[in-house]
Write a protein that holds these residues in place. Sequence first.
Motif, short mmCIF file in Angstrom:
data_model
loop_
_atom_site.label_atom_id
_atom_site.label_comp_id
_atom_site.label_asym_id
_atom_site.label_seq_id
_atom_site.Cartn_x
_atom_site.Cartn_y
_atom_site.Cartn_z
N LYS A 140 -3.67 2.90 -0.36
CA LYS A 140 -4.22 2.27 -1.56
C LYS A 140 -3.18 1.31 -2.14
O LYS A 140 -2.03 1.68 -2.29
CB LYS A 140 -4.49 3.40 -2.57
N GLN B 106 -4.42 -0.81 -7.30
CA GLN B 106 -5.51 0.16 -7.46
C GLN B 106 -5.03 1.41 -8.21
O GLN B 106 -5.77 1.99 -9.00
CB GLN B 106 -6.09 0.53 -6.08
N TYR B 107 -3.79 1.82 -7.95
CA TYR B 107 -3.23 2.96 -8.71
C TYR B 107 -3.24 2.64 -10.21
O TYR B 107 -3.60 3.46 -11.03
CB TYR B 107 -1.81 3.27 -8.25
N SER C 239 0.80 -1.21 0.00
CA SER C 239 0.00 0.00 0.00
C SER C 239 0.85 1.27 0.00
O SER C 239 1.78 1.41 0.78
CB SER C 239 -0.90 -0.06 1.24
N THR D 81 -13.65 1.26 -5.66
CA THR D 81 -12.80 0.15 -6.07
C THR D 81 -13.62 -0.97 -6.76
O THR D 81 -13.05 -1.91 -7.28
CB THR D 81 -12.06 -0.48 -4.87
#
Length: 298
Positions: free
Chosen positions: A36, A40-41, A32, A94
């Motif tokens: 995040k 997810q980035y 993370s 998400t």
Amino acid sequence: MGRKVTKAIFPVAGLGTRFLPTTKSIPKEMLSLVDKPLIQYAIDEARAAGIKEFIFVTSRGKGALEDYFDHAHELESSLKKSGKTELLEILRATNMESGAIAYIRQHKALGLGHAVWCARRLLSDDEPFAVVLTDDVIQGEPPCLQQMIEAYDETGGSMVATMEVAADKASSYGVLDIAEDMGAIVRAKGMVEKPAKGTQPSNLAVIGRYILAPTVMTNLNKLKQGAGGEIQLTDAIAEEIEAGRDVFGLRFRGQRFDCGSKAGFLQATVAFGLEREELKDEFVEYLHQVTAMRRAAE
Ligand code: G1P
């Protein structure tokens, strides 16, 4: 204008040994930055660029990654009940559309080119596609992949993200041989994966964002071994040039962090921490203190 790019491949099969012991049980893509996970980035960047279908090339031990994309219904309803709307929004952002994600296994670690090739049956023969390497986290506005799609809409062909690196670092990357330098966009006349020190054709390195012509996948069918005995994506792109097809590099606007290395990961943590309104002031003060203390100790 070429055909619209709607599919992206995310090669996430790597073992992440540089982050042991954490990666003993957690895929490195779940590490993370602030709050995040790296994956997810990458997803957010791809979505911003208009990608609709997400293909993950995984391997054993990546279950947590697949679970991450399940909707967390219980959590959502408990946040809803307790009126935690902000957290609920973060969580819902998400959620992925059903059927938008596919997982393919790479059964053997044979290289990046092989990982991309594993996704071949999920693309049609005439379809350009994107490849996103989650280790390369890029802070940019618009996000890097969107900049590339915009550039690709003008040029067609294949396009890789590029940036200048120090001469002694070029051997860690794919490197472009430049035919024509048009400023932000360069046309390549060759591409070399991890050139031996001092032999690089330029200092323009490939960073992990690609928009590729369908013929790159055909080139991968040969499963030819390249640098380090691995099947290299760089070689399949270089073959495009040899066949007379265009390959461009885009000098993207933005800051790239190599989150495949510990130093890069720490730098990204600082950069993304400083971007957060709610953390910024306290964090800046702490960084000043630490710097002052280190100076005093020298
Ligand atoms: C991969 C690619 C290389 C590219 C790099 C960017 O290498 O093979 O061409 O320059 O990503 O991060 P890796 O870092 O997986 O060794």
